[in-house]
Design an enzyme around this catalytic site. Structure first.
Site, short mmCIF file in Angstrom:
data_model
loop_
_atom_site.label_atom_id
_atom_site.label_comp_id
_atom_site.label_asym_id
_atom_site.label_seq_id
_atom_site.Cartn_x
_atom_site.Cartn_y
_atom_site.Cartn_z
N GLU A 1 61.87 -108.70 -98.62
CA GLU A 1 62.66 -109.52 -97.68
C GLU A 1 62.87 -110.93 -98.22
OE1 GLU A 1 64.41 -108.57 -95.27
OE2 GLU A 1 63.70 -106.52 -95.22
N GLN B 1 69.47 -114.55 -99.72
CA GLN B 1 70.41 -115.21 -100.65
C GLN B 1 70.62 -114.49 -101.97
OE1 GLN B 1 71.20 -118.48 -99.51
NE2 GLN B 1 69.39 -119.14 -98.41
N THR B 2 70.08 -113.29 -102.16
CA THR B 2 70.22 -112.61 -103.45
C THR B 2 70.69 -111.18 -103.24
OG1 THR B 2 68.39 -113.98 -104.24
CG2 THR B 2 68.98 -112.12 -105.61
N CYS C 1 86.92 -97.51 -91.99
CA CYS C 1 86.86 -97.02 -90.61
C CYS C 1 87.15 -95.52 -90.54
CB CYS C 1 87.84 -97.78 -89.73
SG CYS C 1 87.53 -99.55 -89.72
N CYS D 1 83.92 -93.78 -90.82
CA CYS D 1 82.80 -94.41 -90.11
C CYS D 1 82.23 -93.45 -89.06
CB CYS D 1 83.27 -95.70 -89.44
SG CYS D 1 81.95 -96.49 -88.51
N ARG E 1 62.15 -99.12 -99.26
CA ARG E 1 62.27 -98.18 -98.13
C ARG E 1 61.19 -97.10 -98.20
NH1 ARG E 1 68.02 -97.85 -97.00
NH2 ARG E 1 68.54 -99.87 -96.08
S1 SF4 Z 1 81.98 -100.20 -87.18
FE1 SF4 Z 1 83.06 -98.55 -88.22
S2 SF4 Z 1 85.01 -98.36 -87.11
FE2 SF4 Z 1 84.14 -100.33 -86.57
S3 SF4 Z 1 85.03 -101.77 -88.01
FE3 SF4 Z 1 83.09 -101.09 -88.89
S4 SF4 Z 1 83.67 -99.39 -90.20
FE4 SF4 Z 1 85.38 -99.74 -88.82
#
Ligand code: SF4
Length: 368
Positions: free
Chosen positions: A70, A75-76, A231, A234, A58
């Site tokens: 890349e 596969q690794t 989530c 997220c 990066r």
């Molecule tokens: S994008 Fe975010 S909110 Fe949606 S499934 Fe993935 S982790 Fe969950």
């Protein structure tokens, strides 16, 4: 109500009303066209600024270094690649050095990463870049003509080295995108794959596409996990349409794992070992000489198991006396020089184990 057809922008369906059946067309609410791209990218990029993984590839825009990363990452796992990447760049710092190396040297340096076709393609690519272009091409059509480079790898180099506004769909981004759009087609069939690439393309910004693509990869690697996605933390949760995230992405059933037994000989004479140059799976590398049949009377001195694509292979090694004549693809090697020879990991492990065990047994006999 019966759904007739769904595409990127519309849903056609038939419904009964007042005893009559009518056809309707409405906007597809899961369309990427209707997706609030700018509002989605902002929290994603903010999150990435704080949480980006510290990965050596990066920190560069050098297409050679990005190409190496890349190829290694195909596969690794990242953790495995990290230990090879810097070593490789020290040994082959640019296209010219790699192009001028022998195939045996390249395979030896790749040893342990597996899937050696990648090393051969990398070597061939370096030779084309040096001999045909003199520099790495920027046009995606040209990049895709290089050996072993498909759509994903070409786009990854274009976006990470040249900041081109192109999408990338690999395991992490595929998982995030299918969940964001509640994408219900298998992503390993042509129609599903093409539809997912189209959706990915709609979201890519015109500028700083490399950063956006890295952010999407890291979201998949750190938050939108295959099992138990996080989530609750997220950054793009409010844009996500997944109803049952863990079931996505949908993939076709895998072919069942096939079990194979491969038999090879351990032939040692006066500090030397006989090896054969593979012409098949490990083309160009040195392996224990293959045996045509499995011995029914002798016991294998070493058995080990390794995976290869959808195979589970048992490597059975039998001790054999030195033959009076050897084949043209066979050669005696000094045991002390084995570390300099390109050998696939399963054969190197078996050989090392047997030679160490043999030395230990000899020294026990001498002591008693
Ligand atoms: S994008 Fe975010 S909110 Fe949606 S499934 Fe993935 S982790 Fe969950």
């Amino acid at each position: 109500m019966r759904e007739l057809n769904t595409d990127e922008t519309r849903i056609a369906f038939r419904a009964e009303s007042g005893g009559k059946t009518q056809s309707y067309i409405c906007v597809n609410p899961y369309s990427s066209v209707a997706f609030p791209k700018n509002r989605f990218r902002r929290p994603l990029l903010n999150w990435y600024r704080e949480n980006a993984r510290n990965l050596p590839w990066r920190k560069t825009r050098n297409p050679y270094a990005i190409l190496i990363s890349e190829f290694m990452l195909q596969q690794t796992q990242v953790a495995t690649v990290l230990s090879y990447y810097n070593r490789w760049l020290r040994r082959f710092p640019d296209f010219a050095t790699l192009a001028h190396a022998s195939e045996a040297t390249v395979l030896h340096a790749w040893q342990g990463l597996g899937y050696y076709a990648r090393a051969r393609n990398l070597h061939a690519t370096a030779r084309i870049v040096v001999n045909r272009y003199g520099h790495f091409p920027r046009a995606i059509a040209r990049i895709r003509e290089l050996p072993g480079i498909g759509r994903y790898t070409a786009n990854a180099i274009a976006t990470f080295a040249f900041d081109q506004s192109v999408p990338i769909v690999e395991a992490n981004t595929a998982r995030v995108l299918t969940r964001l759009f509640n994408f219900q087609k298998p992503i390993d069939c042509t129609a599903g794959r093409e539809a997912l690439w189209k959706r990915a393309a709609v979201l890519v910004p015109k500028s700083s596409a490399g950063t956006y693509n890295s952010a999407l990869i890291d979201l998949g690697a750190l938050v939108c996990l295959p099992r138990q996605p996080k989530c609750e933390i997220c950054p793009v949760k409010k844009f996500c349409r997944a109803r049952n995230a863990e079931t996505l992405p949908i993939k076709k059933a895998r072919p069942p794992t096939r079990r194979l037994v491969e038999t090879h000989a351990l032939i040692v004479k006066q500090g030397k070992i006989l090896l054969a140059q593979s012409v098949a799976r490990w083309r160009g590398m040195w392996i224990l000489p293959p045996l045509q049949t499995r011995s029914t009377t002798k016991r294998a001195v070493q058995m080990s198991i390794f995976p290869f694509t959808h195979h589970r292979i048992t490597l059975a090694v039998y001790r054999h006396p030195a033959p009076p004549k050897i084949f043209s693809n066979q050669k005696w090697f000094e045991i002390s020089a084995l570390k300099n020879i390109a050998m696939p990991s399963p054969h190197r492990r078996a050989t090392r184990h047997l030679l160490t065990a043999g030395r230990a047994a000899r020294s026990r006999r001498q002591r008693s």
